[in-house]
Motif scaffolding. Sequence first.
Motif: not given
Length: 295
Positions: A57-60, A64-65, A69-72, A134-138
Amino acid sequence: MTSIALATAADLPDLVDDDASFVTALRDRGATATPVVWSDESVAWDDFDAVLVRSVWDYYRRPDEFAAWVDRVDAASPTVLNAPGTLQWNRHKFYLRDLEDRGVDTLPTEYVERGAAIALPDIFARRSWDELVVKPAVSAGAFETRRIGREDAADEQPWFDGLAADRDVLVQEFADGITAGEWSLVFFDGSYSHAVVKRPEAGDFRVQEDHGGSVAAERPTESLRKRAREVVDAVTAERGGDVPLYARVDGIERDGGGDGVGFQLLEVELIEPELFFRVDADAGGRLADALLDRL
């Protein structure tokens, strides 16, 4: 014995209480199910047969991290669900534009790229809206989300400029139907499982329980289920035929459509949605079976 890592956040090391029946169902089926903090760099992800993304729940706040991590974890070679490409696609809300291009009825939206000089009064004038959101895309959990009326556009412009200077932003027409309730329909492996309606606290528009919202199990009509299934089908098509293991389709009912019932998509949650296992005693088992069938 199948070993499954259930990716979670550092402040939720034991997952959320709502996932308890799902974890029990996995263990009852002979799998080991271990909550693991996604951002813990000491974890050897290839020790597991599969990594299931759950309460990250803290990913947003660390986009970038999280992307790295998803790639790793993908490179570590265990099965990752939902699929890494789907996670990367879904973490940025401009995915809604892709679904709109596939015929999904979404909220009218302006997609504002970081650094763009956009005047809120111009959006109101061009779109003929009375209110917008208005909301951020991430983002998640109504983070940096603000409801703005036409009369307040000029006053809110400095805040909007600051937000858009740092990140991509969505500007959406305010959905009047949100006060009547937002549907969340849950699908496992493309099949409908169960649903809830989330309602905001009186005077608010945010349905999250952290903001005073409430959740109730309700049974959607066959037509509503069909509309939500069409969203999952559109996601599957967009992702090259990859059916998401789990999907939560969030939207509002509206009048219209061939049978008098319509559904307007707000979001489709494919990363870390609360799946509301607590409203259906068999839901945890259904997801456990769908997961193990893929391994």
